[in-house]
Design a protein around this motif. Structure first.
Motif, PDB file in Angstrom:
ATOM      1  N   GLU A 117      51.481  -2.906  76.251  1.00 33.69           N
ATOM      2  CA  GLU A 117      53.082  -3.444  76.617  1.00 33.69           C
ATOM      3  C   GLU A 117      53.974  -2.589  75.910  1.00 33.69           C
ATOM      4  N   GLU A 153      48.241  -3.576  81.283  1.00 29.04           N
ATOM      5  CA  GLU A 153      47.180  -4.419  81.155  1.00 29.04           C
ATOM      6  C   GLU A 153      45.974  -3.641  81.135  1.00 29.04           C
ATOM      7  N   GLU A 205      60.311  -6.368  75.252  1.00 27.36           N
ATOM      8  CA  GLU A 205      59.254  -5.949  74.831  1.00 27.36           C
ATOM      9  C   GLU A 205      59.484  -4.880  73.523  1.00 27.36           C
ATOM     10  N   PRO A 279      57.436  -3.268  80.590  1.00 28.49           N
ATOM     11  CA  PRO A 279      57.303  -4.629  80.136  1.00 28.49           C
ATOM     12  C   PRO A 279      55.817  -5.199  80.664  1.00 28.49           C
ATOM     13  N   GLY A 280      55.339  -6.120  79.696  1.00 29.32           N
ATOM     14  CA  GLY A 280      54.238  -7.036  80.119  1.00 29.32           C
ATOM     15  C   GLY A 280      54.438  -8.249  80.720  1.00 29.32           C
TER      16      GLY A 280
END
Length: 328
Positions: A117, A153, A205, A279-280
């Motif tokens: 991330e 991811e 993030e 961003p995650g």
């Protein structure tokens, strides 16, 4: 005389049939028996190879001992199903039949690429370029994906997969995640579009690496947006300097903070023009469902997290404590 000849012919036929049956049984048992490999062995089978060539490649790697027997066994026992190309990891003692079944089913090695991330597009492109087993060129810089459009991811792939295809999977994953999370957003947020949510999520993030803090940091920025206060986020100033293409490698200066750049949230109220990183999912969730709090400020606490404050006076005390820690 004729009877003797007939008997002799019959006996000869029986001998031949018996020999062939014995040879077939011997070959079948060898095909089923453990192979010569004494350790786990990885073999890469390129596209377009015939069964004979595959057999020789497996024998050269020490997985099987007889290419001819393997080729014959595949032709007789595969049911016409083809062997699939790819990267295979065979255990010690694997039999020729097990090799055949593994390759028919395409149980190739699953490689993984973890995209953390908060990486920028340039950093993700570097990961893709260096990932072992991927093939094909990446697009030129001018055609790189926009910041915030790839979902961080862990992605699994097989040897020989293309970099372009994996890049498309990352973009598709972000589209899917953002569409899902946008539908479940809290009411009355000062975020008009999913892109604005991505922009704020990228700032969150970059501001904190502590997972539990994300909804709280997001709440501070949401509160500031609602009150018309500038976000005053250092990561946006860093992005204004580097454009996300390199690490700044130094502390921000007064000149940096005074730079009238669209991404400088000290000089410009509201959100910057777009995301500053990718961003995650958790950061996106945080900005779309932030913590309920009146806090407007936060500063590093010296222990990896942040100290939060509702008033400027309280914030100034937190800043003083942080500076004292830094001097120590």
């Amino acid at each position: 005389m004729r009877t003797r000849l007939a008997l002799a012919g019959g006996l000869a036929l029986l001998v031949v049939v018996g020999f062939l049956a014995g040879a077939a049984l011997w070959g079948y048992l060898r095909f089923e028996a453990p192979g010569p490999a004494t350790v786990e062995t990885t073999v890469r089978i390129p596209q377009g190879l015939g069964v004979n060539t595959i057999g020789h490649q497996l024998a050269d790697a020490g997985v099987i001992d007889s290419p001819r027997l393997f080729s014959l066994g595949v032709r007789l026992l595969s049911g016409g199903r083809p062997l699939q190309a790819g990267e295979y990891r065979f255990p010690a003692g694997v039999s020729s039949r097990q090799v055949m079944e593994t390759m028919i089913e395409g149980r190739t090695v699953r490689r993984r690429l973890t995209v953390a991330e908060g990486l920028t597009t340039a950093e993700i492109m570097a990961l893709l370029a260096e990932a072992e087993g991927l093939e094909g060129d990446l697009p030129p810089d001018s055609e790189w994906p926009d910041q915030g459009t790839l979902l961080p991811e862990t992605y699994f792939y097989s040897w020989g997969d293309s970099r372009a295809a994996l890049l498309e999977r990352m973009a598709g994953a972000m589209d899917e995640a953002l569409a899902e999370l946008w539908l479940d957003r809290a009411p009355n947020l000062p975020l008009r579009t999913p892109r604005e949510a991505l922009t704020l999520a990228s700032i969150v993030e970059k501001e904190t690496g502590v997972a539990s803090e994300r909804p709280r940091v997001a709440a501070v920025f949401i509160n500031r947006l609602n009150m018309g206060m500038p976000l005053q986020s250092d990561p946006t100033v860093i992005y204004a300097v580097t454009q996300g293409k390199e690490v700044l490698g130094r502390s921000l200066t007064r000149r940096d903070l005074a730079n009238d750049h669209p991404y400088n949230t000290y000089m410009n109220p509201g959100l910057p023009p777009g995301p500053i990183a990718h961003p995650g999912r958790a950061a996106i969730e945080a900005v779309l469902n932030p913590m309920q709090t009146d806090e407007l400020y936060f500063v590093a606490d010296g222990n990896g997290g942040h100290a939060f404050a509702k008033t400027l006076a309280e914030h100034n005390r937190n800043v003083a404590r942080w500076r004292a820690l830094m001097r120590q």
